[in-house]
Design an enzyme around this catalytic site. Structure first.
Site, mmCIF file in Angstrom:
data_model
loop_
_atom_site.group_PDB
_atom_site.id
_atom_site.type_symbol
_atom_site.label_atom_id
_atom_site.label_comp_id
_atom_site.label_asym_id
_atom_site.label_seq_id
_atom_site.Cartn_x
_atom_site.Cartn_y
_atom_site.Cartn_z
ATOM 1 N N GLU A 262 0.868 -1.324 -0.139
ATOM 2 C CA GLU A 262 -0.128 0.044 0.095
ATOM 3 C C GLU A 262 0.747 1.419 -0.024
ATOM 4 O O GLU A 262 1.929 1.292 0.784
ATOM 5 C CB GLU A 262 -0.887 -0.184 1.254
ATOM 6 N N LYS A 323 -9.671 2.310 -3.465
ATOM 7 C CA LYS A 323 -9.878 1.801 -2.165
ATOM 8 C C LYS A 323 -11.622 2.029 -1.995
ATOM 9 O O LYS A 323 -12.032 3.549 -1.957
ATOM 10 C CB LYS A 323 -9.175 2.016 -1.231
ATOM 11 N N CYS A 375 -5.637 -2.981 2.860
ATOM 12 C CA CYS A 375 -5.479 -2.812 3.986
ATOM 13 C C CYS A 375 -6.920 -3.104 4.736
ATOM 14 O O CYS A 375 -7.264 -4.499 4.829
ATOM 15 C CB CYS A 375 -5.109 -1.301 4.372
#
Length: 502
Positions: A262, A323, A375
């Site tokens: 990330e 995301k 994440c």
């Protein structure tokens, strides 16, 4: 009446300790039977209490759970948010105390509406209530789907339930087990019969393979740069970071797929085009696919631009992903007009991201589809199932440096293991500072990189095909079941209370 079933501070303290047992049942401790003991103690403690006392008892239980299992947020607030220790401690206390509020409805609903004089209904309705509130906690205000009871079983025989109904089905069975154990003392035949039925029906499921290989294994290379969080967004250290990931990558033998974690490239994609083109050209000569986490600045339909936390793929891999599930305060600030500027924690770098659109294409490597989770996204069961059902391989990239040397990254890894089990697919986990790992469809960590080291994780994953029942139906069958159980218990309790009021 046992002390735990009475009102008072001693019983509340026992509830606090009981809640903390769930943390001990999870990684890194993995004392999974304590998950059952924890719920059994709570159930016994709520047995005779009135509404107010039951609400207080369940709050203390939740406070014990989150104080022991989620207090790692102190690291983010103090170490990276620059809050003084006392202020960081107060904010952490408020955080875990606030999360414990999710348990108050459990005590209230149980004491006010669902508790009956029927032992059989109590066993099932309490388990249904437990899972209903776990699901609610994962949804309300974007959710905090952490420390679910079912995660304790990634290495037990009950993990076979995950492909059938996900982590919440495991939570349901554990809560059933806990209440049945309580009733083995009061109603020995009923409790014992329920326990035998639950475990005899559940354990053989671990032997079923719901998915099959769709192609030959893919070799994977995951680079773990171990960039200190304090330097990650420092523009003066940008060249060092980009050179580090480039040099660590090209020093390795060829792999089918190269993964960076990330925001491994900590500048917007449009500013990194030349750099990315060089890496992708090298990967193409190696006949490899390349995937990295990177922020993106993109316009919406009105032309206004917003920041997104994203993933981009190149060389033999293709696709971009933005995301969707953002971390509060880490990636966006709730009530930011009021909170921005109060303390550094509310002004963290890159804390103004927007969520990506719901309908996005997966990444691909030749004819294999890769489901990306950035994440926090990997901790949402049904959300992850939606992407996993379209994929052959799962990928989660993360920067767990926010957690420091706490148990947070280990808990995060365990949740990725559960997603692999639910989907019947291999999971690649690539992180900045650990724990990077390759996880098989049974949730076993096949290989992992040590934490807090600059290293490269290598190994093979096998693309899989086919859908587990959970990927096909998500949590809908379980939701229907618990709705039926709760509705039945409500009607029975209402009838029972009318009877005793006459």
């Amino acid at each position: 009446m046992p002390i735990i079933s009475r009102a008072g501070w001693l019983a509340h303290f026992i509830a606090f300790i009981s809640g903390s047992l769930i943390t001990l049942s999870l990684a890194p401790f993995n004392l999974w039977p304590l998950a059952i003991l924890s719920v059994a103690l709570l159930y016994l403690g709520l047995d005779k209490l009135g509404q107010r006392a039951a609400m207080a008892r369940s709050w203390w239980f939740g406070f014990g759970l989150f104080a022991s299992g989620a207090s790692w947020v102190y690291v983010s607030i103090h170490q990276f948010g620059s809050a003084p220790p006392i202020l960081a401690g107060i904010l952490t206390l408020l955080f875990v105390a606030g999360l414990a509020l999710f348990f108050i409805p459990l005590g209230y609903l149980w004491a006010r509406w669902l508790r009956t004089n029927n032992a059989f209904f109590n066993i099932f309705s309490f388990a249904a209530l437990w899972v209903a509130l776990e699901i609610f906690r994962g949804w309300f205000l974007t959710g905090f789907p952490w420390l679910y009871l079912g995660y304790s079983q990634t290495s037990s025989l009950l993990r076979g339930l995950a492909p059938l109904g996900g982590v919440w089905l495991i939570s349901f069975v554990l809560a059933l087990t806990a209440t049945a154990i309580v009733y083995t003392y009061q109603h020995r035949i009923l409790g014992t019969a329920t326990l035998c039925l639950i475990w005899l029906a559940s354990t053989p499921l671990v032997l079923i393979n719901w998915t099959t290989p769709s192609s030959k294994p893919l070799s994977v290379l995951a680079v773990q740069g171990n960039i200190d969080q304090n330097m990650k967004w420092d523009s003066y250290r940008l060249s060092y970071q980009l050179a580090l990931y480039r040099d660590m990558t090209i020093a390795q033998p060829r792999a089918d797929l190269i993964i960076w974690p990330e925001t491994a490239v900590p500048i917007n994609k449009d500013r990194a085009e030349v750099y990315l083109a060089g890496i992708q050209a090298w990967a193409l000569r190696q006949e490899s696919g390349f995937i990295t986490g990177i922020p993106m600045l993109l316009p919406d339909e009105t032309g206004k631009t917003y920041y997104y936390n994203g993933v981009t793929a190149g060389a033999l891999a293709q696709g971009d992903y933005l995301k969707q599930k953002l971390v509060p305060f880490g990636e966006y600030v709730p009530l930011q007009d009021s909170l921005r500027g109060l303390i550094d924690f509310f002004d963290l770098p890159m804390s103004d991201f927007r969520p990506g659109p719901k309908e996005q294409s997966l990444l691909s490597l030749k004819d294999q589809k890769i489901a990306p989770f950035i994440c926090y996204e990997v901790v949402y069961p049904d959300f992850a199932a939606g992407l996993s059902a379209q994929s052959n391989v799962l990928l989660t990239i993360s920067n767990d440096a926010w957690f420091g040397e706490s148990i947070g990254p280990i808990q995060h890894l365990q949740m990725a293991q559960m997603r692999a089990i639910e989907a019947g697919r291999w999971m690649i986990r690539s992180t900045n500072n650990g724990i990077s790992a390759l996880i098989d469809p049974q949730g076993k960590v096949i290989t992992q990189a040590p934490q807090f080291e600059q290293t490269v994780l290598t190994g093979n994953v096998i693309p899989m095909q086919g859908l587990t029942p959970y990927l096909r139906f998500k949590s809908w069958p379980l939701l229907i079941l618990i709705s039926f159980l709760l509705a039945s218990a409500f009607l029975l309790a209402k009838k029972y209370k009318k009877t005793i009021s006459r």
